[in-house]
Motif scaffolding. Structure first.
Motif: not given
Length: 524
Positions: A380-387
């Motif tokens: 679902a994505g990388y934790w705490n790394q939106p960029e």
């Protein structure tokens, strides 16, 4: 429709892989065999351990969505802690057992873990943290625990054996797996309740054809995305048995485990297959691998020659493929009876692939471009790394970071990385991290690290070293540098070779040009 039905919107992954086996009448079936001790667990015993662990974590204050970090070798404690955490709606965070103290400090801080469950032999790596993370409330030790730590056995034995699974959405967090980055700082890939079921269906059943009659053995450990599927949720998805081994899988020990415990599926990495073949050829012993119906490989490309030698000697195919921490398991693989040696195989059912140029346009068969993958198990994505999430995942497609071509028959062929990362022994290695460790030596001025193939065609780290004025390169100094680096970073990241050079090729801004280093010939 049951909350544990894989097609339902509501599910708890622990209930799917543990409780459902007991409901299906497999309470007395063998679930786990510990190759080190000979101890076994039935599915009923696994369920009780998982339930007790979940209760213990709840008693310690772990709530839904909070993280529990696991630094555990393969064994009953890992199985119980992983599924026990998920069953109460918390997030399991298994991490590499080969890391150093500063690595664990970063992971604990980044994940915000409330509880850490650690093997006694690894507890020293976290006992002397320079600063204990404020979020960390409890450290539970599997083995003998010294105050103020808690004993895993004590807290689990004191807990109730009955536990209802927390009802979750298919899209709720279940576990995180940390993936190395080009900067050396790991990224927490967020995996959801439904992801393990997706991979078990697509690769476990779709490619391996795994059934309850299978018995699996994996060289890759459970903290790896590859090993987690191989040795835990693939067999548990069908009520099969898994052989777990908590120590380093040396070639002789792998052969012993296969001969004694008779697995039907063996999961290796190219480095392991090469080492086992070398031992067999050197010893001229006829190892009995007749129990195996197939072998699987991932982590790094399997050289065609290695595949051919293995099949000629043992008569069993190796199904090479490619997966990633972010996609959770294998998304391209060779199939039984249609292996094309040297290739990564064909797309796994349930996934889509496209190869694109620098502008994002799809390219023709035979051309080399960047591999993108789409499928339901993508993190679902990388934790705490939106960029970093946005740079890697867009419109459901994930950039793998690999260069590939696809032939007219639909087979995929690997052509290297899109960045400077390299795989050694199936694990990601950041050249920048290794370079920093080498440069810390008082004799070193500069260092550049690239991958170089060994005699078996497997990639290992090669360090080009520029020494400070007045220092001269020698075999003794090369060995000293290797020992020095092993004290600072994980052993698998350390240079296999050290080459002393007068200078390093650089850009006008002073950045090392690793692509030029790859072209420098050195006698290894």
């Amino acid at each position: 429709m049951s909350q544990h039905d894989r097609s339902a919107d509501r599910m708890n992954a622990a209930a799917v892989f543990v409780d459902d086996n007991v409901r299906a009448g497999r309470a007395g079936a063998l679930a786990v065999l510990d190759a080190a001790t000979g101890a076994t667990l039935t599915y009923a015993q696994v369920l009780e351990l998982v339930n007790r662990t979940g209760h213990a974590l709840r008693y310690l204050g772990v709530r839904r969505g909070e993280r529990v970090m696991l630094i555990l070798p393969d064994g009953a404690a890992f199985v119980a802690a992983f599924f026990g955490t998920i069953k109460i709606g918390a997030v399991a965070v298994p991490v590499n057992t080969l890391l150093k103290q500063h690595d664990y400090e970063y992971l604990l801080q980044d994940s915000g873990a409330r509880v850490l469950i650690v093997q006694e032999s690894l507890a020293r790596s976290v006992e002397s943290l320079s600063s204990r993370p404020a979020n960390l409330r409890h450290v539970i030790v599997a083995g003998t625990a010294a105050r103020p730590h808690l004993s895993f056995d004590d807290v689990v034995e004191a807990a109730s054996p009955d536990l209802d699974a927390e009802e979750m959405s298919r899209d709720d967090h279940a576990f995180w797996l940390y993936s190395s980055g080009t900067t050396g700082f790991p990224k927490g890939a967020i995996h959801l309740q439904s992801h393990m079921a997706c991979c078990a269906e697509s690769f476990g059943r779709g490619i391996l054809g795994i059934t309850e009659d299978d018995r699996t053995f994996s060289v890759a450990k459970l903290f790896f995305a590859y090993g987690l599927g191989n040795a835990l949720y693939f067999p548990f998805s069908v009520g099969a048995s898994t052989i777990l081994y908590n120590a380093k899988p040396e070639p002789e020990r792998c052969f012993e485990i296969i001969e004694r415990h008779r697995p039907t599926i063996f999961y290796g990495v190219p480095t392991a297959y090469a080492a086992m073949l070398a031992l067999a050829e050197r010893s001229q012993r006829q190892y009995d691998l007749s129990s195996l119906r197939l072998c699987s490989s991932a982590g790094e490309p399997l050289p065609a020659a290695l595949y051919e030698r293995w099949k000629a000697r043992f008569g069993v195919e190796i199904l090479d493929g490619i997966g990633s921490t972010e996609v959770l398991h294998t998304f391209i693989a060779n199939r039984p009876g249609r292996v094309r040696s040297g290739s990564s195989g064909e797309i796994v059912p349930g996934y889509e692939a496209k190869i694109v140029n620098s502008d994002g346009g799809e390219i023709a068969p035979g051309e080399i471009g960047d591999l993108l993958i789409k499928g339901e198990s993508i993190c679902a994505g990388y934790w705490n790394q939106p960029e970093k999430t946005a740079a890697t995942i867009a419109d459901g497609w994930i950039r793998t970071g690999d260069k590939y071509s696809r032939d007219a028959d639909g087979y995929f062929w690997y052509h290297g990385r899109s960045d400077d990362m390299l795989k050694s022994g199936g694990q990601w290695v950041s050249p920048a991290e290794v370079e920093a460790a080498v440069v810390a030596h008082e004799a070193v001025l500069e260092c550049g690290v690239v991958g170089r193939e060994d005699a078996a065609g497997l990639v290992k780290p090669l360090a080009f070293v520029v020494l400070k004025p007045g220092r001269a390169g020698s075999p003794d100094l090369a060995d000293e540098l290797k020992r020095f680096v092993k004290m600072r970073i994980a052993v698998y990241k350390c240079p296999r070779w050290v080459a002393f050079v007068p200078d390093l090729p650089k850009t006008a801004t002073g950045k090392i040009q690793r692509f030029k280093l790859r072209d420098i010939h050195v006698d290894l």
